[in-house]
Design an enzyme around this catalytic site. Sequence first.
Site, PDB file in Angstrom:
ATOM      1  N   ASN A  46       7.563  -0.076   1.892  1.00 59.67           N
ATOM      2  CA  ASN A  46       7.110   0.400   3.199  1.00 59.67           C
ATOM      3  C   ASN A  46       7.161  -0.791   4.150  1.00 59.67           C
ATOM      4  O   ASN A  46       6.292  -1.659   4.099  1.00 59.67           O
ATOM      5  CB  ASN A  46       5.677   0.955   3.067  1.00 59.67           C
ATOM      6  CG  ASN A  46       5.106   1.358   4.409  1.00 59.67           C
ATOM      7  OD1 ASN A  46       5.804   1.376   5.424  1.00 59.67           O
ATOM      8  ND2 ASN A  46       3.817   1.679   4.428  1.00 59.67           N
ATOM      9  N   LYS A  69       6.682  -0.849   7.216  1.00 57.14           N
ATOM     10  CA  LYS A  69       5.730  -0.702   8.328  1.00 57.14           C
ATOM     11  C   LYS A  69       6.432  -1.025   9.661  1.00 57.14           C
ATOM     12  O   LYS A  69       7.622  -0.791   9.791  1.00 57.14           O
ATOM     13  CB  LYS A  69       4.483  -1.558   8.077  1.00 57.14           C
ATOM     14  CG  LYS A  69       3.862  -1.259   6.698  1.00 57.14           C
ATOM     15  CD  LYS A  69       2.501  -1.848   6.503  1.00 57.14           C
ATOM     16  CE  LYS A  69       1.988  -1.479   5.112  1.00 57.14           C
ATOM     17  NZ  LYS A  69       0.643  -1.966   4.851  1.00 57.14           N
ATOM     18  N   HIS A 104      -0.639   7.727   5.370  1.00 56.94           N
ATOM     19  CA  HIS A 104      -0.958   6.316   5.102  1.00 56.94           C
ATOM     20  C   HIS A 104      -2.276   5.971   5.789  1.00 56.94           C
ATOM     21  O   HIS A 104      -2.560   6.445   6.883  1.00 56.94           O
ATOM     22  CB  HIS A 104       0.176   5.430   5.629  1.00 56.94           C
ATOM     23  CG  HIS A 104       0.063   4.024   5.121  1.00 56.94           C
ATOM     24  ND1 HIS A 104      -0.818   3.125   5.665  1.00 56.94           N
ATOM     25  CD2 HIS A 104       0.700   3.379   4.112  1.00 56.94           C
ATOM     26  CE1 HIS A 104      -0.716   1.975   4.993  1.00 56.94           C
ATOM     27  NE2 HIS A 104       0.198   2.106   4.051  1.00 56.94           N
ATOM     28  N   GLU A 133      -3.187   3.495   7.406  1.00 55.19           N
ATOM     29  CA  GLU A 133      -3.042   2.933   8.764  1.00 55.19           C
ATOM     30  C   GLU A 133      -2.887   4.049   9.789  1.00 55.19           C
ATOM     31  O   GLU A 133      -3.338   3.930  10.927  1.00 55.19           O
ATOM     32  CB  GLU A 133      -1.853   1.960   8.799  1.00 55.19           C
ATOM     33  CG  GLU A 133      -2.206   0.654   8.091  1.00 55.19           C
ATOM     34  CD  GLU A 133      -1.037  -0.057   7.439  1.00 55.19           C
ATOM     35  OE1 GLU A 133       0.127   0.256   7.755  1.00 55.19           O
ATOM     36  OE2 GLU A 133      -1.303  -0.936   6.597  1.00 55.19           O
ATOM     37  N   GLU A 152      -3.709   4.108  -2.636  1.00 56.60           N
ATOM     38  CA  GLU A 152      -3.778   2.835  -1.921  1.00 56.60           C
ATOM     39  C   GLU A 152      -5.203   2.589  -1.449  1.00 56.60           C
ATOM     40  O   GLU A 152      -5.598   3.078  -0.376  1.00 56.60           O
ATOM     41  CB  GLU A 152      -2.849   2.864  -0.700  1.00 56.60           C
ATOM     42  CG  GLU A 152      -1.389   3.056  -1.033  1.00 56.60           C
ATOM     43  CD  GLU A 152      -0.484   2.425   0.028  1.00 56.60           C
ATOM     44  OE1 GLU A 152       0.373   1.644  -0.353  1.00 56.60           O
ATOM     45  OE2 GLU A 152      -0.676   2.710   1.228  1.00 56.60           O
ATOM     46  N   GLY A 172      -2.753  -5.265   2.472  1.00 54.41           N
ATOM     47  CA  GLY A 172      -2.515  -6.399   3.358  1.00 54.41           C
ATOM     48  C   GLY A 172      -3.562  -7.494   3.263  1.00 54.41           C
ATOM     49  O   GLY A 172      -3.607  -8.394   4.102  1.00 54.41           O
ATOM     50  N   SER A 183      -1.315  -4.851  -1.813  1.00 55.94           N
ATOM     51  CA  SER A 183      -1.091  -6.247  -2.208  1.00 55.94           C
ATOM     52  C   SER A 183      -0.326  -6.391  -3.528  1.00 55.94           C
ATOM     53  O   SER A 183      -0.613  -7.287  -4.325  1.00 55.94           O
ATOM     54  CB  SER A 183      -2.411  -7.021  -2.268  1.00 55.94           C
ATOM     55  OG  SER A 183      -3.025  -7.054  -0.992  1.00 55.94           O
TER      56      SER A 183
HETATM   57  P1  13P Z   1       0.678  -4.448   1.260  1.00 58.73           P
HETATM   58  O1  13P Z   1       1.580  -4.436   0.062  1.00 58.73           O
HETATM   59  O2  13P Z   1       1.171  -5.323   2.376  1.00 58.73           O
HETATM   60  O3  13P Z   1      -0.750  -4.714   0.876  1.00 58.73           O
HETATM   61  O4  13P Z   1       0.701  -2.974   1.872  1.00 58.73           O
HETATM   62  C1  13P Z   1       0.513  -1.897   1.026  1.00 58.73           C
HETATM   63  C2  13P Z   1       0.826  -0.661   1.751  1.00 58.73           C
HETATM   64  O5  13P Z   1       0.112  -0.251   2.648  1.00 58.73           O
HETATM   65  C3  13P Z   1       2.055   0.064   1.396  1.00 58.73           C
HETATM   66  O6  13P Z   1       2.095   1.299   2.015  1.00 58.73           O
END
Ligand code: 13P
Length: 254
Positions: A9, A11, A94, A96, A164, A170, A210
């Site tokens: 992803n 992002k 997601h 976010e 997640e 992150g 992560s």
């Molecule tokens: P990270 O791997 O940067 O922690 O992000 C995970 C994520 O949100 C994947 O969708």
Amino acid sequence: MRVPLIAGNWKMNTTLSEATELVNKMLRELDGVENVDKVLCPPFISLAAVGELIKGSSIKLGAQNVYFEEKGAYTGEISPLMLADLCEFVIIGHSERRQYFNETGEIVNRKIVAALKAGLKPILCVGERLEENEAGRTEKVVTEQLNSSLAGVNSINGLTIAYEPVWAIGTGKAATGKQANETIGLIRRTISKLYGERIAQDLRILYGGSVTANNATEFMQQPDIDGALVGGASLKADQFLSIVNQTSEISQIK
Ligand code: 13P
């Protein structure tokens, strides 16, 4: 036997030229890795270009979001029909999007329904926030998210779920393999209650938060974890390749 899936992803990262450069760096080696499904989820504006680059390879394409209407006066939105033309997968719900764009369980549900109808394969994200985790509410939150996201969905053929935990995204503070496996086991039991044991056993459930080349093996060794949704580490060709390679190796002995 569930074939593991590793999805990157990206992002809101990479310009069109950076996206092209990233794909070119890993294309050949990624294509050659067997026993694992590899999915790249670049930003919308790079989907077509990345799709061209990976055409004819074993690498698959996914989007990071979708709107639930098929077409019409919804300025700035992208419909499931538009995506179905370009890619196979789409990330939905997601954290976010839930956090910054106020996506509720109902909106996520409408997106899941619309994506499945268009023949897309949704990657449905669920996961608890830090305060919910600390209050011992993980099971309740995740079960509620599953129930609301899948309300009225009769067939989950094509669906993947990604667990997640929000506190792991992150932050560099990944869950342990054991923690993630426990919650993913709970997700599988919830799906079994909703759709029956056979469908639950066939469903791929990923861990995200992560994941790096340093901890990938720990997650992939867990019996209930069928792959990863990778954020930051998917923007580095060598890291992503290493995660995919580790997953492939483990899938052959699992
Ligand atoms: P990270 O791997 O940067 O922690 O992000 C995970 C994520 O949100 C994947 O969708």
